[in-house]
Each structure stands twice: as C-alpha cells, then as structure tokens.
Enzyme design. Structure first.
Site, PDB file in Angstrom:
ATOM      1  N   GLY A 169      31.428 -84.992  87.446  1.00  0.00           N
ATOM      2  CA  GLY A 169      30.653 -85.592  88.379  1.00  0.00           C
ATOM      3  C   GLY A 169      31.275 -86.658  89.224  1.00  0.00           C
ATOM      4  N   GLY A 170      30.608 -87.550  89.109  1.00  0.00           N
ATOM      5  CA  GLY A 170      31.061 -88.861  89.950  1.00  0.00           C
ATOM      6  C   GLY A 170      32.579 -89.385  89.431  1.00  0.00           C
ATOM      7  N   GLY A 404      65.019 -74.845 109.190  1.00  0.00           N
ATOM      8  CA  GLY A 404      63.974 -75.977 109.453  1.00  0.00           C
ATOM      9  C   GLY A 404      63.830 -76.841 108.169  1.00  0.00           C
ATOM     10  CB  ALA A 405      64.390 -76.110 104.466  1.00  0.00           C
TER      11      ALA A 405
HETATM   12  C1  HXC Z   1      23.710 -90.642  80.309  1.00  0.00           C
HETATM   13  C2  HXC Z   1      24.872 -89.508  78.829  1.00  0.00           C
HETATM   14  C3  HXC Z   1      25.515 -88.993  80.113  1.00  0.00           C
HETATM   15  C4  HXC Z   1      24.919 -89.378  81.306  1.00  0.00           C
HETATM   16  C5  HXC Z   1      26.510 -88.215  78.198  1.00  0.00           C
HETATM   17  N1  HXC Z   1      25.552 -89.139  77.583  1.00  0.00           N
HETATM   18  N2  HXC Z   1      26.440 -87.912  79.410  1.00  0.00           N
HETATM   19  N3  HXC Z   1      24.076 -90.409  79.024  1.00  0.00           N
HETATM   20  N4  HXC Z   1      24.044 -90.236  81.272  1.00  0.00           N
HETATM   21  N5  HXC Z   1      25.725 -88.833  82.239  1.00  0.00           N
HETATM   22  C6  HXC Z   1      25.205 -89.452  76.417  1.00  0.00           C
HETATM   23  C7  HXC Z   1      24.469 -88.210  75.679  1.00  0.00           C
HETATM   24  O1  HXC Z   1      23.218 -88.066  75.976  1.00  0.00           O
HETATM   25  C8  HXC Z   1      24.832 -88.489  74.267  1.00  0.00           C
HETATM   26  O2  HXC Z   1      24.158 -89.631  73.605  1.00  0.00           O
HETATM   27  C9  HXC Z   1      26.197 -89.156  74.519  1.00  0.00           C
HETATM   28  O3  HXC Z   1      26.266 -89.478  75.875  1.00  0.00           O
HETATM   29  C10 HXC Z   1      27.316 -88.002  74.085  1.00  0.00           C
HETATM   30  O4  HXC Z   1      27.044 -86.858  74.771  1.00  0.00           O
HETATM   31  P1  HXC Z   1      27.065 -85.256  74.274  1.00  0.00           P
HETATM   32  O5  HXC Z   1      26.661 -84.399  75.259  1.00  0.00           O
HETATM   33  O6  HXC Z   1      26.576 -85.392  72.739  1.00  0.00           O
HETATM   34  O7  HXC Z   1      28.806 -85.033  73.973  1.00  0.00           O
HETATM   35  P2  HXC Z   1      29.537 -83.779  74.164  1.00  0.00           P
HETATM   36  O8  HXC Z   1      28.975 -82.688  73.452  1.00  0.00           O
HETATM   37  O9  HXC Z   1      31.019 -84.231  73.879  1.00  0.00           O
HETATM   38  O10 HXC Z   1      29.408 -83.634  75.773  1.00  0.00           O
HETATM   39  C11 HXC Z   1      30.027 -84.322  76.776  1.00  0.00           C
HETATM   40  C12 HXC Z   1      29.584 -84.046  78.255  1.00  0.00           C
HETATM   41  C13 HXC Z   1      28.066 -84.029  78.182  1.00  0.00           C
HETATM   42  C14 HXC Z   1      30.074 -82.759  78.369  1.00  0.00           C
HETATM   43  C15 HXC Z   1      30.073 -85.290  79.160  1.00  0.00           C
HETATM   44  O11 HXC Z   1      27.448 -85.225  77.728  1.00  0.00           O
HETATM   45  C16 HXC Z   1      27.345 -83.741  79.828  1.00  0.00           C
HETATM   46  O12 HXC Z   1      27.561 -82.563  80.336  1.00  0.00           O
HETATM   47  N6  HXC Z   1      26.880 -84.905  80.365  1.00  0.00           N
HETATM   48  C17 HXC Z   1      26.487 -84.903  81.286  1.00  0.00           C
HETATM   49  C18 HXC Z   1      27.130 -84.652  82.712  1.00  0.00           C
HETATM   50  C19 HXC Z   1      26.700 -84.753  83.861  1.00  0.00           C
HETATM   51  O13 HXC Z   1      25.834 -83.819  84.421  1.00  0.00           O
HETATM   52  N7  HXC Z   1      26.729 -86.098  84.346  1.00  0.00           N
HETATM   53  C20 HXC Z   1      26.299 -86.281  85.689  1.00  0.00           C
HETATM   54  C21 HXC Z   1      27.064 -85.834  86.634  1.00  0.00           C
HETATM   55  S1  HXC Z   1      26.236 -86.128  88.382  1.00  0.00           S
HETATM   56  P3  HXC Z   1      23.655 -89.528  72.244  1.00  0.00           P
HETATM   57  O14 HXC Z   1      22.741 -90.725  72.424  1.00  0.00           O
HETATM   58  O15 HXC Z   1      22.846 -88.372  71.764  1.00  0.00           O
HETATM   59  O16 HXC Z   1      24.771 -89.948  71.403  1.00  0.00           O
HETATM   60  C22 HXC Z   1      27.240 -87.431  88.959  1.00  0.00           C
HETATM   61  C23 HXC Z   1      27.046 -87.714  90.380  1.00  0.00           C
HETATM   62  C24 HXC Z   1      27.608 -88.763  90.891  1.00  0.00           C
HETATM   63  O17 HXC Z   1      28.002 -87.890  88.345  1.00  0.00           O
HETATM   64  C25 HXC Z   1      28.190 -88.639  92.220  1.00  0.00           C
HETATM   65  C26 HXC Z   1      28.930 -89.694  92.730  1.00  0.00           C
HETATM   66  C27 HXC Z   1      29.910 -89.098  93.752  1.00  0.00           C
END
Ligand code: HXC
Length: 510
Positions: A169-170, A404-405
């Site tokens: 993501g971001g 050209g290269a």
């Molecule tokens: C809040 C988050 C989080 C997030 C993970 N966690 N991502 N909390 N915001 N974005 C937390 C989980 O709830 C979890 O908390 C802990 O971090 C570990 O995550 P897991 O899922 O248990 O770990 P894992 O299985 O290793 O997976 C990692 C991951 C997955 C692939 C990164 O967590 C995931 O898909 N996260 C979301 C990714 C996402 O969609 N992000 C937003 C993108 S949008 P606990 O308490 O259970 O330990 C974006 C837009 C910005 O970024 C654009 C700007 C230009």
C-alpha cells in the site's frame, strides 16, 4: 532524583519491548530481526541515538485509545556508519504491524527534515502493513508528507530503502522515490495491492512472493537494486555501500586509503579480448582488474545483465562504473539495459561521482518486441543522462562501438572528457558484414565477391584509428595500462567545472 531516573529507565525498557515479547519471538521465528536489532547491526557500535521514543498515536477510533505503544511502530534517530552521520528509520512490525499513523509519519518526517537540513544520507528499513487502517485520512496525509520530503531530498542527499518484510500500500511509494531499494530474499515483498485484492479485481491467483518478492523485483520489474540472503547480510552490505556514497550533492566522494597502486599494470588484460570478434569475454574481469583492490559494489546485478553498473574506487575515490557485458546478449543495448544505466548515470551525476564507461556494444537490439516496448524512448534516456551529466566522464572502448550505441555510450560527442580505445576497438556505423551487404547488394549473389567487400570494410573501419584520426578518441592505449590511464585522467579532471544552461529542470524522456 533516583526515582525519576528509574522511571525513565522503566519507560525506555517498555518502549524497547515494542509490541511485546510474543511478537518479537514471532518476528525471530520468521527469520527477521526486530527494528532495534537491525539498527544496531547497521550503525557503528553505540552510535545510534533514538528520537521520539515516547511518541504515541492520537487515534481514538476502534478502541485505539486503549492500545498505545511508545514509539508507535517506527524507531527513528541518527548514528554513524564507519564514522559518517546517517539518519535512519526502521518500521517495527511488532507494533500494529509497523503500520503508519499520523504520529508515526511525523517521526519519519522529523528525521527526513533533519537529514536534509544537515545534508546527511537517510536510510529507511521497511517491514510494515501500510496505512494504519484505524486512522484513515490522517495516515494518508502522513504518507503524502513523507513522499513530499522524499522528492525534495532527491538529488541532495542519498536516500536508501531496505525492504525487510512486507511493504504494501502506501509504504511502497516512499522507497520508490529513493535512490536505491534493496530487499531480503524470502522474507520481504513489495506491492501496491496484495494477493487478495488482485484475486478480487483481476481474478489472478498469486502468492505474495510471486507478486512482489525479491526475485520478481530484482529480475522482472527492476524495482529493487539487489537482494540479500537475510537481514544480517543486507545490513552489512548497506554499511559497505555507504562507504562509496557522498553524504550529499556538495561534499564530493569519500576518500578511503588504498594499497592498490595507481600505476599498477595488468598484462593479462592484453589478452582479454578473444581473437574471434564474436566470442564473448567477461567485462567484470576487466572491472575487477582495473579498480582498487577489485572491490566492486554492483547495482542491479540480476536485471538487464547485458549492462553492468556499480560503484568502485580509483585511488581511494568513488567512481560509478557502466560497462556493456559481452557475455549477455553480446552486450547489446535494449530497453531494460538503457533504463538501468540511465538511472545509474543520473545518480552519479546528482552526487558528483565520476563515471567510468567501458564500451563493447554491437548496437541497439532490433525487433518488434523492443520497438513496441519503446526502445527509442528508453535508449534516449541513456543518451540524455550521459549528455546532461557534468561529472568527469572517462570512456574506454575495448572492442565494438557500433552505430547509435557508439554515440550513447559516453562518446566524445556528448561531452565524454577523456575517451580511450584499446587497439582491438572497432568503431563504425555497423558491423562489416551488414555494411557490405547493404553497400554492395548487387554482389550478394557472389559469395567470393561479397567476402572481399566484407574484408575491405573490416580492414578500413573495424579499428580505432579512423575515430582517433578525427580526435573522437583521445588516445589508443594498451589494455595492460588501463588502470593507470583512468587514474591519471580522473586526477586531471578533479577540478572539472561544467554548467548546463539555466533551466527549472530538464525534460528527460520518461
Ligand atoms: C493496522 C495492522 C495493519 C494496518 C497489520 N496490522 N497491518 N494494523 N493497520 N495496515 C496489524 C494486524 O492487525 C496484526 O495485529 C499485526 O499488525 C500483524 O499483522 P498480521 O496480519 O497478523 O501479520 P501477517 O500475517 O504477517 O500479515 C502481514 C500483512 C497483513 C500482509 C501486512 O497484516 C496485511 O495485509 N495488512 C494490511 C495491509 C493493508 O491492506 N494495508 C493498508 C494498505 S492501504 P495483532 O494485534 O493481531 O498482532 C494503504 C493506502 C495508503 O496503505 C496510500 C497512500 C498513498
């Protein structure tokens, strides 16, 4: 007094524990170090000073007011690498998955501002799940402000990103705007949208590794510049890389002591070029034999291997090396090789790193795939990058420099400062066979006749002397003396001053 000191220690211990021992153990189980362990390995012993250890998020949605962890998922500060100041931030996956909140973003911004103000490099270690989902637009705003600082710092201070876990993501755009991205094999991946979203939108089934693992980004997309086996190797290599880089765009390259004599002659180079002009040889052998102590830090070693780019030193001072690689696709320039080298040349030019170019190029790669893929524009990127570069440019043509290269590869015509050729150089519009077949089309039916024509063209043009007679080559040199010649040239060019006409910025073909 004792009480407050104890309280400070208690708070620091709490912060150091990040998301808690269970999550730290889980991090280790995955073969990853924690943010603080990474910083410890990266920085000189005891040099790291942490800032904003006690910063907490201010979100009160989804029960977040009850979940606060000091530091808020990113460790920031500064320290030294081999004695030179470097700013660093490391995402802490054990705290909310390293996700970015407004407070977390502000910590990074503080470090970015300090790095820019104090003209020192900044390194980001990524291991995070993107925007903090509970924060919404505050997280997006935070990203935007981090991105802005990446752009403003670009070309002023080196910015390095190391991806050591998820980067989604971001989180992907900040690294994408830094100078180099490095990844750790098997434990890191980078993508804008993950496998689940991909499945929903395009119905493709793909794993995280297949979508954005180190292999993908170092061989297919070229998003990443190198991949390492594990965290430890990656961080130790970052220490090595920093020794090659200037602290900023005004400081000049670092100078390291070397035992390698500038006048070292290597007679094995006199036989490096095979008698048969179509036989390859390894350009990395030449690089290793010419640069200080054979120490070469290659950039993009697994992408577009028909061109080699990387950092080395001559007489202790950093140079950027660009070299066609006859071992891969005969060293031809294609779109990927042109883009790869163009970006590297521009990095060197931003940071006043002299460029040494070794040329053995049969031309641009023909074919519909290349033309449809925009070869003209990609080739122009390299031409543009070399032509606009004002740093010292030393070029050595070892064998082929066709079409050209020839012009593109740091020729005299686009402000190459010192252009050497080995006696084995062939500088012409095209290879003898192709040339004779076009010029003497009517002789094609007679193999004897056309062979004579090819030999004639070969004799006349497949050498460095036609170019040398016109001053396009400054000197034809012995291969064995290449190191000495380059060292002398770079010394002579130490005070080079060259300015391009004033402009807001140029318009490189993107
Ligand atoms: C809040 C988050 C989080 C997030 C993970 N966690 N991502 N909390 N915001 N974005 C937390 C989980 O709830 C979890 O908390 C802990 O971090 C570990 O995550 P897991 O899922 O248990 O770990 P894992 O299985 O290793 O997976 C990692 C991951 C997955 C692939 C990164 O967590 C995931 O898909 N996260 C979301 C990714 C996402 O969609 N992000 C937003 C993108 S949008 P606990 O308490 O259970 O330990 C974006 C837009 C910005 O970024 C654009 C700007 C230009």
């Amino acid at each position: 007094m004792k009480d407050v000191i104890q309280e400070l220690e208690r708070r620091r211990d709490e912060a150091r524990l990040g998301g808690g021992q269970a999550r730290i153990d889980a991090q280790h189980k995955r073969g990853k170090l924690t943010a603080r362990e990474r910083i410890e390995l990266l920085m000189d012993d005891g040099s790291f000073e942490e800032f904003d250890t006690f910063v907490e998020h201010r979100c009160a949605e989804f029960g977040m007011e009850k979940q606060k962890v000091p530091g808020d998922g990113v460790v920031t500060g500064w320290g030294t690498i081999n004695g030179r100041v470097v700013y660093v931030f490391a995402k802490d996956f054990t705290v909310f998955g390293g996700s970015l909140s407004q407070a977390h973003a502000q910590k990074i911004m503080k470090i970015q501002d300090m790095a820019l103000k104090n003209r020192a490099p900044i390194m980001g270690l990524f291991d995070a799940g993107g925007a903090r989902i509970q924060e919404g637009v505050d997280a997006l705003g935070g990203y935007g402000e981090v991105f802005l600082r990446n752009v403003l710092s670009s070309g002023v201070i080196p910015q390095i990103s190391v991806i050591m876990g998820p980067c989604a993501g971001g989180d992907v755009y900040s690294p994408a705007m830094t100078d180099f991205i490095f990844m750790v094999k098997d434990t890191s991946y980078m993508f804008v949208t993950g496998p689940d979203v991909v499945k929903t939108v395009t119905n493709e089934t793909v794993t995280a590794e297949e979508l954005g693992g180190a292999r993908v980004h170092t061989t297919k997309s070229s998003i990443a510049d190198r991949a390492y086996e594990n965290d430890v190797e990656a961080l130790l290599q970052m220490r090595r890389l920093m020794d090659f880089l200037p602290s900023n765009n005004m400081d000049g390259v670092p100078e390291l002591p070397t035992h390698d004599r500038a006048d070292r002659v290597d007679h094995s180079l006199d036989t490096l070029i095979p008698d048969n002009p179509n036989k390859p040889y390894d350009i990395k052998e030449l690089i290793g034999k010419v640069v200080d102590e054979a120490d070469f830090f290659e950039i993009q070693d697994t992408f577009a291997k028909n061109i080699v780019t990387g950092f080395a030193r001559m007489e202790g001072r950093t140079v950027g090396i660009v070299a066609n690689q006859p071992m891969v696709l005969a060293g031809v320039l294609d779109s990927d090789a042109s883009r790869k080298a163009a970006r590297f040349v521009r990095f060197c030019d931003c940071f006043d790193i002299p460029i040494v170019t070794f040329v053995d190029v049969p031309g641009f790669l023909p074919g519909t795939a290349q033309e449809y893929g925009g070869l003209i524009k990609h080739g122009a990127k390299l031409l543009f990058a070399y032509a606009e570069a004002t740093v010292p440019k030393v070029t050595v043509i070892t064998r082929k420099a066709y079409g050209g290269a020839y012009d593109v590869m740091s020729s005299k015509h686009i402000r190459g400062d010192v252009n050497y050729a080995w006696p084995t150089a062939e500088i012409a519009v095209m290879g003898a066979k192709g040339a004779a077949e076009i010029l003497y089309r009517s002789d094609l039916a007679d193999p004897e006749k056309i062979k004579l024509r090819i030999d004639e063209y070969q004799k006349r043009f497949a050498n460095p002397f036609v170019a040398a007679e016109r001053g396009y080559i400054d000197e034809v040199i012995l291969p064995s003396g290449t190191r000495q010649r380059i060292c002398r040239a770079l010394n002579m060019l130490r005070n080079k001053t060259l300015e391009n006409p004033w402009k807001k910025h140029d318009n490189i073909p993107l």
